[in-house]
Scaffold this motif. Structure first.
Motif, PDB file in Angstrom:
ATOM      1  N   PRO A 330     -59.581  77.402 -34.144  1.00  0.00           N
ATOM      2  CA  PRO A 330     -58.972  76.098 -34.425  1.00  0.00           C
ATOM      3  C   PRO A 330     -57.614  75.888 -33.752  1.00  0.00           C
ATOM      4  CG  PRO A 330     -58.873  77.528 -36.358  1.00  0.00           C
ATOM      5  CD  PRO A 330     -59.757  78.209 -35.365  1.00  0.00           C
ATOM      6  N   VAL A 331     -56.815  76.943 -33.627  1.00  0.00           N
ATOM      7  CA  VAL A 331     -55.503  76.816 -32.996  1.00  0.00           C
ATOM      8  C   VAL A 331     -55.662  76.446 -31.522  1.00  0.00           C
ATOM      9  CG1 VAL A 331     -53.408  78.056 -32.314  1.00  0.00           C
ATOM     10  CG2 VAL A 331     -54.363  78.370 -34.610  1.00  0.00           C
ATOM     11  N   ILE A 332     -56.561  77.143 -30.836  1.00  0.00           N
ATOM     12  CA  ILE A 332     -56.805  76.859 -29.422  1.00  0.00           C
ATOM     13  C   ILE A 332     -57.354  75.447 -29.247  1.00  0.00           C
ATOM     14  CG2 ILE A 332     -58.227  77.472 -27.428  1.00  0.00           C
ATOM     15  CD1 ILE A 332     -58.008  80.388 -28.292  1.00  0.00           C
ATOM     16  N   ALA A 333     -58.339  75.088 -30.046  1.00  0.00           N
ATOM     17  CA  ALA A 333     -58.975  73.779 -29.916  1.00  0.00           C
ATOM     18  C   ALA A 333     -57.975  72.652 -30.158  1.00  0.00           C
ATOM     19  CB  ALA A 333     -60.140  73.663 -30.890  1.00  0.00           C
ATOM     20  N   GLU A 334     -57.189  72.787 -31.220  1.00  0.00           N
ATOM     21  CA  GLU A 334     -56.241  71.722 -31.561  1.00  0.00           C
ATOM     22  C   GLU A 334     -55.130  71.590 -30.526  1.00  0.00           C
ATOM     23  OE1 GLU A 334     -52.869  69.770 -33.753  1.00  0.00           O
ATOM     24  OE2 GLU A 334     -52.927  71.850 -33.058  1.00  0.00           O
ATOM     25  N   THR A 335     -54.575  72.728 -30.077  1.00  0.00           N
ATOM     26  CA  THR A 335     -53.475  72.695 -29.117  1.00  0.00           C
ATOM     27  C   THR A 335     -53.941  72.183 -27.761  1.00  0.00           C
ATOM     28  OG1 THR A 335     -52.516  74.617 -30.261  1.00  0.00           O
ATOM     29  CG2 THR A 335     -51.581  74.027 -28.115  1.00  0.00           C
ATOM     30  N   ALA A 336     -55.091  72.659 -27.300  1.00  0.00           N
ATOM     31  CA  ALA A 336     -55.628  72.210 -26.016  1.00  0.00           C
ATOM     32  C   ALA A 336     -55.949  70.723 -26.041  1.00  0.00           C
ATOM     33  CB  ALA A 336     -56.870  73.013 -25.647  1.00  0.00           C
ATOM     34  N   GLY A 337     -56.508  70.245 -27.163  1.00  0.00           N
ATOM     35  CA  GLY A 337     -56.823  68.823 -27.282  1.00  0.00           C
ATOM     36  C   GLY A 337     -55.579  67.963 -27.225  1.00  0.00           C
ATOM     37  N   ARG A 338     -54.522  68.429 -27.870  1.00  0.00           N
ATOM     38  CA  ARG A 338     -53.250  67.700 -27.834  1.00  0.00           C
ATOM     39  C   ARG A 338     -52.705  67.617 -26.399  1.00  0.00           C
ATOM     40  NH1 ARG A 338     -49.621  67.012 -32.096  1.00  0.00           N
ATOM     41  NH2 ARG A 338     -50.418  67.397 -34.192  1.00  0.00           N
ATOM     42  N   LEU A 339     -52.729  68.732 -25.693  1.00  0.00           N
ATOM     43  CA  LEU A 339     -52.205  68.744 -24.334  1.00  0.00           C
ATOM     44  C   LEU A 339     -53.045  67.864 -23.408  1.00  0.00           C
ATOM     45  CD1 LEU A 339     -51.355  72.540 -24.079  1.00  0.00           C
ATOM     46  CD2 LEU A 339     -49.696  70.671 -23.954  1.00  0.00           C
ATOM     47  N   LYS A 340     -54.339  67.911 -23.595  1.00  0.00           N
ATOM     48  CA  LYS A 340     -55.241  67.126 -22.760  1.00  0.00           C
ATOM     49  C   LYS A 340     -54.960  65.633 -22.903  1.00  0.00           C
ATOM     50  CE  LYS A 340     -60.166  66.060 -22.238  1.00  0.00           C
ATOM     51  NZ  LYS A 340     -61.514  66.248 -22.832  1.00  0.00           N
ATOM     52  N   GLU A 341     -54.664  65.203 -24.123  1.00  0.00           N
ATOM     53  CA  GLU A 341     -54.480  63.779 -24.407  1.00  0.00           C
ATOM     54  C   GLU A 341     -53.017  63.389 -24.565  1.00  0.00           C
ATOM     55  OE1 GLU A 341     -56.856  63.129 -27.872  1.00  0.00           O
ATOM     56  OE2 GLU A 341     -58.706  63.862 -26.920  1.00  0.00           O
ATOM     57  N   ARG A 342     -52.130  64.306 -24.304  1.00  0.00           N
ATOM     58  CA  ARG A 342     -50.676  64.123 -24.463  1.00  0.00           C
ATOM     59  C   ARG A 342     -50.298  63.653 -25.871  1.00  0.00           C
ATOM     60  NH1 ARG A 342     -45.878  61.576 -24.038  1.00  0.00           N
ATOM     61  NH2 ARG A 342     -44.308  62.433 -22.608  1.00  0.00           N
ATOM     62  N   ARG A 343     -50.881  64.286 -26.860  1.00  0.00           N
ATOM     63  CA  ARG A 343     -50.486  64.078 -28.257  1.00  0.00           C
ATOM     64  C   ARG A 343     -49.519  65.206 -28.618  1.00  0.00           C
ATOM     65  NH1 ARG A 343     -54.258  65.233 -31.465  1.00  0.00           N
ATOM     66  NH2 ARG A 343     -55.932  65.855 -30.041  1.00  0.00           N
ATOM     67  N   LEU A 344     -48.286  65.018 -28.228  1.00  0.00           N
ATOM     68  CA  LEU A 344     -47.313  66.100 -28.307  1.00  0.00           C
ATOM     69  C   LEU A 344     -46.697  66.213 -29.697  1.00  0.00           C
ATOM     70  CD1 LEU A 344     -45.450  65.475 -24.915  1.00  0.00           C
ATOM     71  CD2 LEU A 344     -47.554  66.779 -25.345  1.00  0.00           C
ATOM     72  N   TYR A 345     -46.172  67.398 -29.972  1.00  0.00           N
ATOM     73  CA  TYR A 345     -45.399  67.594 -31.186  1.00  0.00           C
ATOM     74  C   TYR A 345     -44.187  66.657 -31.148  1.00  0.00           C
ATOM     75  CZ  TYR A 345     -47.861  71.882 -32.653  1.00  0.00           C
ATOM     76  OH  TYR A 345     -48.795  72.783 -33.089  1.00  0.00           O
ATOM     77  N   LYS A 346     -43.652  66.349 -32.326  1.00  0.00           N
ATOM     78  CA  LYS A 346     -42.500  65.462 -32.432  1.00  0.00           C
ATOM     79  C   LYS A 346     -41.210  66.275 -32.480  1.00  0.00           C
ATOM     80  CE  LYS A 346     -45.277  62.014 -32.569  1.00  0.00           C
ATOM     81  NZ  LYS A 346     -45.419  61.154 -31.364  1.00  0.00           N
ATOM     82  N   SER A 347     -40.248  65.863 -31.701  1.00  0.00           N
ATOM     83  CA  SER A 347     -39.024  66.642 -31.522  1.00  0.00           C
ATOM     84  C   SER A 347     -37.934  66.233 -32.507  1.00  0.00           C
ATOM     85  CB  SER A 347     -38.490  66.472 -30.095  1.00  0.00           C
ATOM     86  OG  SER A 347     -39.451  66.868 -29.142  1.00  0.00           O
ATOM     87  N   LEU A 348     -37.163  67.224 -32.920  1.00  0.00           N
ATOM     88  CA  LEU A 348     -35.964  66.986 -33.711  1.00  0.00           C
ATOM     89  C   LEU A 348     -34.854  67.847 -33.126  1.00  0.00           C
ATOM     90  CD1 LEU A 348     -34.394  65.841 -36.115  1.00  0.00           C
ATOM     91  CD2 LEU A 348     -35.254  67.756 -37.492  1.00  0.00           C
ATOM     92  N   ASP A 349     -33.836  67.191 -32.597  1.00  0.00           N
ATOM     93  CA  ASP A 349     -32.685  67.891 -32.024  1.00  0.00           C
ATOM     94  C   ASP A 349     -31.631  68.042 -33.113  1.00  0.00           C
ATOM     95  OD1 ASP A 349     -30.400  68.717 -30.563  1.00  0.00           O
ATOM     96  OD2 ASP A 349     -31.175  67.746 -28.759  1.00  0.00           O
ATOM     97  N   ILE A 350     -31.182  69.266 -33.325  1.00  0.00           N
ATOM     98  CA  ILE A 350     -30.187  69.516 -34.375  1.00  0.00           C
ATOM     99  C   ILE A 350     -28.894  68.745 -34.113  1.00  0.00           C
ATOM    100  CG2 ILE A 350     -28.739  71.329 -35.407  1.00  0.00           C
ATOM    101  CD1 ILE A 350     -31.607  71.256 -36.410  1.00  0.00           C
ATOM    102  N   ALA A 351     -28.655  68.368 -32.862  1.00  0.00           N
ATOM    103  CA  ALA A 351     -27.464  67.579 -32.534  1.00  0.00           C
ATOM    104  C   ALA A 351     -27.471  66.224 -33.228  1.00  0.00           C
ATOM    105  CB  ALA A 351     -27.357  67.395 -31.022  1.00  0.00           C
TER     106      ALA A 351
END
Length: 453
Positions: A330-351
């Protein structure tokens, strides 16, 4: 009539009928060098900068072209200093400049980080030397055909950490051919206004002078002194802009939050593939990759050979995302699918919580406590390793004295921060701490955690 290439940075690059140019052209035609067409110079920066699709192939040819300019600087300076110009050593430096990036893996420093997390601390310079020395490859016969022993001279120069003569500075110094090419190339291809480089003026004001490589030891012995490239005092403003361009590229491009996020996602994907490929329980099939896939071959036990390494490149991995997205894991499938479709993680900068470092640390501690389980599962990823100073270099070793820029002050080399208020102000490293969340809701919760006044 020689061979010609047209380059967006340097214009027309001509390979004449000299022995060294003919050798360079033959090396470019080898499978090992052609592989660099399939490795992007800026890795995943195209996720942020769509034009950043230039390759290490184009860059390496640009480095060779720039190295020829620096060789002429050395020739000029040896004449000024009343010393002999050593053509054989210059030829070693030229070919080393051309081949310096052969050992980069897919996504370059990201791949090195994955390997380091698996306990394999082998940098691309070592892979480069191994590829050059490989008796079964196409590089070594060409080098030995040029001159017996030439292979070892080129490989040894690229492996050498500390300089011994001015020819090393062509390949590795504060003003080497590598950075003189990538700064202009990356600025152009990303479309960023990252400072200005007055290349012609800088080259015209380059001089060769000796610097102290290290401090005197406890026994009072004299420090090692080595010749390197320095700049005249009248080139100080251009030198400041040169360093400022590097600083800005790191800030705006190399350490962009989205780029860093994608790098962490690819690293997560590759680690998951490596863990299954290296297992002895037949779990490699859960990756979604077919038997014999180059990634499985490389990550398998005893699979880290030069042949298997050369089978890896950016295009291979990007082209495998569809298969990986259908993995049983599941980790491989989910991460690869996100990268393929550019569904990226959401960023939070501590600044975002303010510039006060104490407040940032307290807020980060609260977030890490709240999301401890997610961080362990990598559904929240913590990025604490991005630090930018005036000498910042991705995967580099710029704390070494020969990697710092020197200005001639009354004909004596002085490190630039001692002469420039601008450089001195940017010398301390600024650390960037970010978190990347698999879903927006968790990122928003982290933002709402009670902030300490």
């Amino acid at each position: 009539m020689g061979k010609r290439l047209r380059d967006p940075v340097h214009g027309l690059i001509v390979f004449d009928d000299t022995k060294i140019d003919l050798l360079a052209w033959s090396l470019i035609d080898t499978p090992e060098f052609q592989r660099l067409r399939r490795i992007r110079q800026l890795g995943v920066s195209e996720f942020t900068f769509p034009g950043a699709v230039h390759t290490r192939f184009a860059h390496s040819i640009g480095v060779f072209h720039t190295a020829r300019t620096l060789v002429e600087v050395v020739r000029r300076e040896m004449k000024r200093l009343g010393k002999d110009f050593e053509r054989p050593k210059a030829e070693v430096a030229l070919i080393a400049a051309l081949l310096h990036d052969l050992g980069h893996g897919p996504f370059s420093h990201t791949f090195e980080g994955v390997q380091a997390s698996r306990g394999v601390k082998r940098r691309h310079e070592k892979w480069t030397a191994d590829i050059i020395r490989n008796p079964e490859g196409c590089i070594r016969p060409l080098l030995e055909g040029h001159k017996p022993g030439f292979t070892e001279e080129v490989a040894a120069l690229l492996e050498k950490e500390d300089p011994e003569d001015i020819h090393h500075a062509i390949v590795s110094s504060s003003f080497d051919a590598d950075r003189l090419d990538y700064l202009r190339r990356d600025k152009l291809m990303t479309g960023t206004g990252a400072g200005g480089l007055d290349f012609d003026w800088l080259i015209d004001n380059v001089r060769v002078a000796e610097i102290e490589l290290d401090a005197p030891d406890e026994d009072g012995d004299e420090p090692r002194r080595v010749p390197t490239f320095c700049l005249t005092a009248k080139a100080l403003p251009a030198a400041e802009q040169f360093l400022l361009a590097r600083h800005t590229l790191h800030q705006q491009v190399y350490f962009h939050k989205t780029t860093r996020c994608v790098e962490h996602m690819i690293a997560k994907l590759l680690r998951a593939v490596a863990n299954l490929a290296d297992a002895t329980d037949g779990n490699a099939g859960k990756t979604g990759l077919p038997d014999g896939h180059p990634l499985l071959s490389f990550f398998a036990a005893d699979g880290e050979t030069v042949t298997n390494y050369l089978a890896l490149d950016d295009m291979l991995i990007l082209g495998s995302l569809d298969a990986l997205s259908k993995a049983k894991d599941p980790v491989i499938a989910e991460t690869a699918g996100r990268l393929k479709e550019r569904r990226l993680y959401k960023s939070l900068d501590i600044a975002e919580f303010g510039e006060d470092s104490g407040r940032q640390r307290r807020q980060l501690r609260r977030i890490k406590d709240r999301f401890k389980d997610q961080i362990e599962a990598e559904t929240v990823m913590l990025d604490e390793n991005a630090a930018i100073g005036i000498y910042a270099e991705v995967g580099g070793d710029d704390d070494k004295m020969h990697k710092k820029l020197h200005i001639l002050d009354a004909n004596k080399p002085v490190e630039i921060s001692k002469l420039s208020d601008l450089v001195r102000a940017l010398e301390p490293k600024k650390r960037y701490t970010r978190l990347y969340f698999a879903n927006k809701e968790d990122r928003d919760k982290a933002r709402r955690i009670k902030r300490t006044p």
